[in-house]
Design an enzyme around this catalytic site. Structure first.
Site, PDB file in Angstrom:
ATOM      1  N   CYS A 243      29.478  48.032  46.782  1.00  0.00           N
ATOM      2  CA  CYS A 243      28.660  47.231  45.376  1.00  0.00           C
ATOM      3  C   CYS A 243      27.207  47.049  45.686  1.00  0.00           C
ATOM      4  O   CYS A 243      26.635  46.848  44.453  1.00  0.00           O
ATOM      5  CB  CYS A 243      29.355  45.733  45.429  1.00  0.00           C
ATOM      6  SG  CYS A 243      31.348  45.867  45.184  1.00  0.00           S
TER       7      CYS A 243
ATOM      8  N   HIS B  46      24.685  41.569  40.779  1.00  0.00           N
ATOM      9  CA  HIS B  46      25.889  41.975  40.802  1.00  0.00           C
ATOM     10  C   HIS B  46      26.991  41.256  40.124  1.00  0.00           C
ATOM     11  O   HIS B  46      26.989  40.075  40.333  1.00  0.00           O
ATOM     12  CB  HIS B  46      26.017  42.402  42.480  1.00  0.00           C
ATOM     13  CG  HIS B  46      27.669  43.000  42.286  1.00  0.00           C
ATOM     14  ND1 HIS B  46      28.134  43.888  41.621  1.00  0.00           N
ATOM     15  CD2 HIS B  46      28.437  42.753  43.210  1.00  0.00           C
ATOM     16  CE1 HIS B  46      29.389  44.188  42.094  1.00  0.00           C
ATOM     17  NE2 HIS B  46      29.561  43.602  43.066  1.00  0.00           N
TER      18      HIS B  46
ATOM     19  N   ASN C 227      34.309  43.874  37.735  1.00  0.00           N
ATOM     20  CA  ASN C 227      33.334  44.320  38.662  1.00  0.00           C
ATOM     21  C   ASN C 227      33.346  45.655  38.865  1.00  0.00           C
ATOM     22  O   ASN C 227      34.343  46.293  39.122  1.00  0.00           O
ATOM     23  CB  ASN C 227      33.868  43.521  40.061  1.00  0.00           C
ATOM     24  CG  ASN C 227      33.007  44.025  41.263  1.00  0.00           C
ATOM     25  OD1 ASN C 227      32.216  44.978  41.381  1.00  0.00           O
ATOM     26  ND2 ASN C 227      33.288  43.295  42.519  1.00  0.00           N
TER      27      ASN C 227
HETATM   28  O1  UT7 Z   1      31.966  42.849  44.798  1.00  0.00           O
HETATM   29  C1  UT7 Z   1      32.321  42.752  45.914  1.00  0.00           C
HETATM   30  C2  UT7 Z   1      32.207  41.319  46.510  1.00  0.00           C
HETATM   31  N1  UT7 Z   1      33.309  40.800  46.133  1.00  0.00           N
HETATM   32  C3  UT7 Z   1      33.232  39.475  45.609  1.00  0.00           C
HETATM   33  O2  UT7 Z   1      32.261  39.009  45.671  1.00  0.00           O
HETATM   34  C4  UT7 Z   1      34.494  38.786  45.415  1.00  0.00           C
HETATM   35  C5  UT7 Z   1      34.632  37.369  45.871  1.00  0.00           C
HETATM   36  N2  UT7 Z   1      35.772  36.701  45.982  1.00  0.00           N
HETATM   37  C6  UT7 Z   1      36.102  36.249  44.647  1.00  0.00           C
HETATM   38  O3  UT7 Z   1      35.474  36.503  43.575  1.00  0.00           O
HETATM   39  C7  UT7 Z   1      37.286  35.308  44.817  1.00  0.00           C
HETATM   40  O4  UT7 Z   1      37.661  34.694  45.858  1.00  0.00           O
HETATM   41  C8  UT7 Z   1      38.428  35.636  43.939  1.00  0.00           C
HETATM   42  C9  UT7 Z   1      38.308  35.828  42.491  1.00  0.00           C
HETATM   43  C10 UT7 Z   1      38.907  37.065  44.497  1.00  0.00           C
HETATM   44  C11 UT7 Z   1      39.564  34.836  44.202  1.00  0.00           C
HETATM   45  O5  UT7 Z   1      39.461  33.500  43.744  1.00  0.00           O
HETATM   46  P1  UT7 Z   1      39.712  32.286  44.891  1.00  0.00           P
HETATM   47  O6  UT7 Z   1      39.329  30.969  43.856  1.00  0.00           O
HETATM   48  O7  UT7 Z   1      38.883  32.305  45.923  1.00  0.00           O
HETATM   49  O8  UT7 Z   1      41.177  32.217  44.853  1.00  0.00           O
HETATM   50  P2  UT7 Z   1      42.213  32.357  46.191  1.00  0.00           P
HETATM   51  O9  UT7 Z   1      42.039  33.849  46.694  1.00  0.00           O
HETATM   52  O10 UT7 Z   1      41.947  31.221  47.150  1.00  0.00           O
HETATM   53  O11 UT7 Z   1      43.606  32.266  45.497  1.00  0.00           O
HETATM   54  C12 UT7 Z   1      44.135  31.020  44.705  1.00  0.00           C
HETATM   55  C13 UT7 Z   1      45.486  31.229  44.599  1.00  0.00           C
HETATM   56  C14 UT7 Z   1      46.281  31.699  45.379  1.00  0.00           C
HETATM   57  O12 UT7 Z   1      47.786  30.910  45.308  1.00  0.00           O
HETATM   58  P3  UT7 Z   1      47.831  29.979  46.315  1.00  0.00           P
HETATM   59  O13 UT7 Z   1      47.913  30.529  47.627  1.00  0.00           O
HETATM   60  O14 UT7 Z   1      46.651  28.979  46.162  1.00  0.00           O
HETATM   61  O15 UT7 Z   1      49.269  29.455  45.946  1.00  0.00           O
HETATM   62  C15 UT7 Z   1      46.443  33.131  45.243  1.00  0.00           C
HETATM   63  O16 UT7 Z   1      47.898  33.754  45.297  1.00  0.00           O
HETATM   64  O17 UT7 Z   1      45.382  31.989  43.400  1.00  0.00           O
HETATM   65  C16 UT7 Z   1      46.307  33.073  43.535  1.00  0.00           C
HETATM   66  N3  UT7 Z   1      45.955  34.267  42.901  1.00  0.00           N
HETATM   67  C17 UT7 Z   1      46.349  34.658  41.697  1.00  0.00           C
HETATM   68  N4  UT7 Z   1      46.946  33.952  40.698  1.00  0.00           N
HETATM   69  C18 UT7 Z   1      47.009  34.412  39.509  1.00  0.00           C
HETATM   70  C19 UT7 Z   1      45.376  35.178  43.520  1.00  0.00           C
HETATM   71  N5  UT7 Z   1      45.081  36.233  42.419  1.00  0.00           N
HETATM   72  C20 UT7 Z   1      45.977  35.695  41.271  1.00  0.00           C
HETATM   73  C21 UT7 Z   1      45.898  36.456  40.104  1.00  0.00           C
HETATM   74  N6  UT7 Z   1      46.573  35.458  38.938  1.00  0.00           N
HETATM   75  N7  UT7 Z   1      45.392  37.554  39.558  1.00  0.00           N
END
Ligand code: UT7
Length: 323
Positions: free
Chosen positions: A113, A250, A280
């Site tokens: 990225c 980014h 992204n």
């Molecule tokens: O470009 C390179 C750099 N990359 C980034 O900067 C990405 C950095 N990370 C992020 O942007 C975020 O961490 C994400 C958008 C990937 C995820 O958001 P989050 O607030 O960190 O969510 P999480 O991973 O903690 O997941 C929360 C919940 C989980 O459920 P439980 O375990 O709390 O029951 C996941 O299973 O959301 C669930 N979940 C989803 N639900 C619906 C994960 N993906 C999805 C989805 N739809 N697509």
């Protein structure tokens, strides 16, 4: 002294727009979750015949048109990509050939990225060393081809596209009022590899592999790493967030962008945000955002602009420039 100035900007996107509601039909997700956690409403997905090289070529042509230059005016091409058309040759040489450019040289840079920021800094150093007068710097990706479309935690986040700039050497006074790149800072730390990687490669599995990300882990580091390199650029020049006209980050997640801008003291109205439309797009994200802000007239001559990116590796970097 020589400064590298942006004299043309272009972009290209695939034909197909994939909305969050289309994704709802593929994996267990919802428009509400995606919008609330990321700010993404849609992304562009490459179809048949659309590749990193075809998108990169189209973006490069637009940047040349915008600069009112022909390919004969270009000495070098640097393409930032992690999704090349072939393992080799470099996709940059395929773009070179598509553009009808038989002189100069072209190569790829791979910093995921952060790739466009790394490529821009690389080109800046070639220009300032006198090895080239004008460079095409392109970020082009087709991440849709390395996604696991059953993994809802990653497949909703990424999109395809390309952006490009023409960078030109200009003799300058050597002050912070010059046009062009005023400061840059690149960083990487390979200890974080397992937090964001692709589980394939020619020398290991002989396959392309799929993207894996520990999203929450990446998020934890992102804001600190971004603000570190941005502050470094400010410190090199004595400029500050108050002097900035535009922050072009980014586009991984609107929450990361908002948190970084807030920590840096950058007013929300100075932040260029395209993640809602593009998702992204990895190395294409910064030049796509630049192109959007240029097209709608936001970027004016003399504006002070901070670019930044962070991603797999980890790699991260920032560039402070005047339009
Ligand atoms: O470009 C390179 C750099 N990359 C980034 O900067 C990405 C950095 N990370 C992020 O942007 C975020 O961490 C994400 C958008 C990937 C995820 O958001 P989050 O607030 O960190 O969510 P999480 O991973 O903690 O997941 C929360 C919940 C989980 O459920 P439980 O375990 O709390 O029951 C996941 O299973 O959301 C669930 N979940 C989803 N639900 C619906 C994960 N993906 C999805 C989805 N739809 N697509």
């Amino acid at each position: 002294m020589i400064r590298s100035a942006i004299c043309g900007i272009g972009a290209a996107l695939p034909r197909h727009v994939m909305t969050n509601s289309e994704l709802e039909t593929k994996v267990d997700t919802s428009d509400a979750w995606i919008v609330q956690r990321t700010g993404i409403r849609q992304r562009y997905i490459a179809g048949k015949g659309e590749t990193t090289v075809s998108l990169g070529t189209a973006a490069a042509q637009k940047a040349l048109e915008n600069a009112r230059l022909g390919v004969d005016a270009i000495d070098m091409i640097i393409l930032a990509t992690s999704t090349p058309d072939h393992t080799f040759p470099a996709s940059a040489t395929e773009i070179q050939s598509n553009l009808g450019m038989n002189h100069g040289f072209a190569f790829d840079v791979q910093a995921v990225c952060s790739g466009f920021v790394f490529a821009l800094v690389t080109a800046d150093n070639y220009l300032r060393a006198g090895m080239a007068r004008r460079a095409l710097v392109i970020g082009a990706e087709t991440f849709s081809r390395i996604l696991d479309w059953h993994d809802r935690s990653t497949c909703v986040l990424f999109g395809d596209g390309a952006g490009a700039v023409v960078l030109e050497a200009r003799s300058s006074k050597g002050t912070i009022n010059d046009t062009g790149i005023l400061a840059s800072c690149l960083r990487s730390d390979g200890r974080h590899m397992e937090k964001l990687y692709v589980d394939g490669g020619p020398s290991t599995t002989r396959t392309v592999g799929h993207l894996h990300m520990q999203g929450r882990e990446v998020f934890k580091y992102a804001v600190g790493m971004i603000t570190d390199v941005v502050d470094n650029c400010f410190a090199q020049t004595g400029l500050s967030a108050r002097d900035l006209n535009w922050f072009v980050p980014h586009q991984a997640n609107k929450r990361i962008i908002d948190a970084a801008a807030h920590k840096l003291g950058i007013a929300p109205e100075k932040v260029v945000i395209t993640v809602g439309e593009h998702g992204n797009t990895s190395a294409a994200s910064v030049p796509l955002a630049l192109a959007a802000a240029s097209r709608d007239g936001r970027l004016k001559k003399g504006d002070l602009i901070m670019l930044e990116a962070m991603g797999g590796g980890f790699t991260w970097g920032a560039v402070l420039l005047r339009r």
